[in-house]
Design an enzyme around this catalytic site. Sequence first.
Site, PDB file in Angstrom:
ATOM      1  N   SER A  29       0.846  -1.211   0.000  1.00 26.41           N
ATOM      2  CA  SER A  29       0.000   0.000   0.000  1.00 26.41           C
ATOM      3  C   SER A  29       0.871   1.247   0.000  1.00 26.41           C
ATOM      4  CB  SER A  29      -0.886   0.024   1.244  1.00 26.41           C
ATOM      5  OG  SER A  29      -1.853  -0.982   1.160  1.00 26.41           O
ATOM      6  N   ARG A  33       1.579   4.268  -3.078  1.00 26.35           N
ATOM      7  CA  ARG A  33       1.372   5.688  -2.766  1.00 26.35           C
ATOM      8  C   ARG A  33       2.660   6.494  -2.930  1.00 26.35           C
ATOM      9  NH1 ARG A  33      -2.373   2.498  -0.507  1.00 26.35           N
ATOM     10  NH2 ARG A  33      -4.349   3.356   0.248  1.00 26.35           N
ATOM     11  N   SER A 173     -13.581   2.022   2.697  1.00 28.57           N
ATOM     12  CA  SER A 173     -12.578   1.460   1.782  1.00 28.57           C
ATOM     13  C   SER A 173     -11.431   2.444   1.619  1.00 28.57           C
ATOM     14  CB  SER A 173     -13.213   1.191   0.412  1.00 28.57           C
ATOM     15  OG  SER A 173     -12.207   1.162  -0.581  1.00 28.57           O
ATOM     16  N   GLN A 175      -9.076   2.252  -0.549  1.00 28.35           N
ATOM     17  CA  GLN A 175      -8.821   2.538  -1.967  1.00 28.35           C
ATOM     18  C   GLN A 175      -9.727   3.650  -2.455  1.00 28.35           C
ATOM     19  OE1 GLN A 175      -9.149  -1.111  -4.202  1.00 28.35           O
ATOM     20  NE2 GLN A 175      -7.265  -1.952  -3.361  1.00 28.35           N
ATOM     21  N   ASP A 326      -7.098  -8.017   4.349  1.00 33.71           N
ATOM     22  CA  ASP A 326      -6.430  -8.911   3.392  1.00 33.71           C
ATOM     23  C   ASP A 326      -5.925 -10.192   4.058  1.00 33.71           C
ATOM     24  OD1 ASP A 326      -6.763  -7.120   1.305  1.00 33.71           O
ATOM     25  OD2 ASP A 326      -4.934  -6.033   1.825  1.00 33.71           O
ATOM     26  N   ARG A 357     -13.655 -14.025  -2.195  1.00 33.75           N
ATOM     27  CA  ARG A 357     -12.527 -14.703  -1.562  1.00 33.75           C
ATOM     28  C   ARG A 357     -12.992 -15.717  -0.521  1.00 33.75           C
ATOM     29  NH1 ARG A 357      -7.853 -10.800   0.443  1.00 33.75           N
ATOM     30  NH2 ARG A 357      -6.795 -11.135  -1.528  1.00 33.75           N
TER      31      ARG A 357
HETATM   32  C1  S3P Z   1      -5.759  -1.225   0.009  1.00 35.53           C
HETATM   33  C2  S3P Z   1      -6.992  -1.209   0.583  1.00 35.53           C
HETATM   34  C3  S3P Z   1      -7.804  -2.416   0.835  1.00 35.53           C
HETATM   35  C4  S3P Z   1      -7.000  -3.698   0.647  1.00 35.53           C
HETATM   36  C5  S3P Z   1      -6.086  -3.629  -0.538  1.00 35.53           C
HETATM   37  C6  S3P Z   1      -5.118  -2.475  -0.411  1.00 35.53           C
HETATM   38  C7  S3P Z   1      -5.035   0.049  -0.186  1.00 35.53           C
HETATM   39  O1  S3P Z   1      -8.864  -2.452  -0.074  1.00 35.53           O
HETATM   40  O2  S3P Z   1      -7.879  -4.788   0.522  1.00 35.53           O
HETATM   41  O3  S3P Z   1      -5.348  -4.820  -0.668  1.00 35.53           O
HETATM   42  O4  S3P Z   1      -3.809   0.036  -0.407  1.00 35.53           O
HETATM   43  O5  S3P Z   1      -5.676   1.098  -0.096  1.00 35.53           O
HETATM   44  P1  S3P Z   1     -10.238  -1.631   0.120  1.00 35.53           P
HETATM   45  O6  S3P Z   1      -9.981  -0.228  -0.168  1.00 35.53           O
HETATM   46  O7  S3P Z   1     -11.180  -2.238  -0.861  1.00 35.53           O
HETATM   47  O8  S3P Z   1     -10.615  -1.792   1.540  1.00 35.53           O
END
Ligand code: S3P
Length: 450
Positions: A29, A33, A173, A175, A326, A357
Amino acid sequence: MSRGSEQKPAVARKSPGLSGIVRIAGDRSISHRALILGGVASGQTRIRGLAEGEDVLRTAEAMRALGAVIRRDGDEWVIGGTGNGALLAPETPLDFGNGGTGARLLMGLAGVYDFDTVFTGDASLSRQPMGRVLDPLRRMGVQVKAMEGDRLPVMLRGPETPAPIRYTLPVASAQVKSAILLAGLNVPGVTTVIEPAITRDHTEKMLIGFGAELLIETDKDGTRTVRLQGRGRLTGQTVDVPGDPSLAAFPLVAALLVPGSDITISNVLMNPTRTGLILTLQDMGADIEILKRRIAGGEEIADLRVRHCELTGVTVPAERALSMIDDYPALSVAAAFARGRTVMNGLQDLRIRERDRLSAMAEGLRLNGVECEEGRDRFSVAGRPDGKGLGNAALKRVSTYLDHHLAMSFLVMGLASEHPVGIDDRRAIATGFPQFLDLMASLGAEIERA
Ligand code: S3P
């Protein structure tokens, strides 16, 4: 993931005690970024410890197509950024392979620009719904052209002047939150995102580190409001990427399960939005010693000494799901060896974010002799502490559906099961953790590339 159609299976067998000290690859992550913010900041960014799985490298490639200059210099990655607001129109589609995080974050960053950007991905990513990111972008004035529903391939074109929005996430979320904030970088005025509960906060921390004006307020009920002032200046930084706790999960669970194991995993990110698995394993009685807690690159990190021990099933509260979203495949494998039953709650999102999953996990566990029960938003696993009867004597392989978390979790399972555990395809592992097989071998794990 590389495209060829030939699957590459792997088999894990009961192993002797694991031992050694390993440094885990950089957090994915944070790596995505760092490349993104370095690419859009003014001046130079240097990144140490970048995760070099295929998904992160795809993000680097996409940032190059948007005008950033990115090269590897020894152990570091060096980026010449475009400056905020100055990305270039990409001449080719941006292909994210299997990388959902890169795709969603860049839809935000590049989607608001007044040029066409085409986003593509592999078969698995193209099945995932993107509406959660596209809806807020539409409200900013972005035109979305998708072939089929809100799935990739997608073409985005921002308006001349995107509109700042105040957006409450319907489902927490990181993301989606991050995509909106990154879009907000090129929107005049203040972009506001409200999340019902805290999700990983690396985007906010890093935006502040790169000089963005960002304010965060948390209500008593945990609702979090993040406000970003658009069109500010971002300045290149040096970023030290800590080890990924979601990748550390695999050697960690392996050491807990394989009798006689004693390993140390160094440099692991301990940000509380990411440590749910460690907490849960500790609740189960795991022998995890957290050593040398320290701050590096603005994040808390530590070394983890992990020794084999017997685990006991627990009920994992729904509120913990976001900090281990995850890591349920790895936890399910640990639960398969625990005394009693482990019940995991609040999992409704696992069915929609990845390719269901939960049911894939249940299918693989049953194939290897584990009794489990699947509800709409909960999952429960009955354990067998000695691994007796677990695994598949006929060597029937688990279908892992290009999901590297599933692939690695089942290989870990095989290290402590009576019978071997095989997976259909190890190629997806390269997406997230290309060093996995070598790292596990260095600890003494018996995994064959079948
Ligand atoms: C992530 C957010 C999570 C995670 C993904 C990485 C990120 O997803 O499952 O592997 O780096 O922002 P979600 O945003 O769907 O929660």
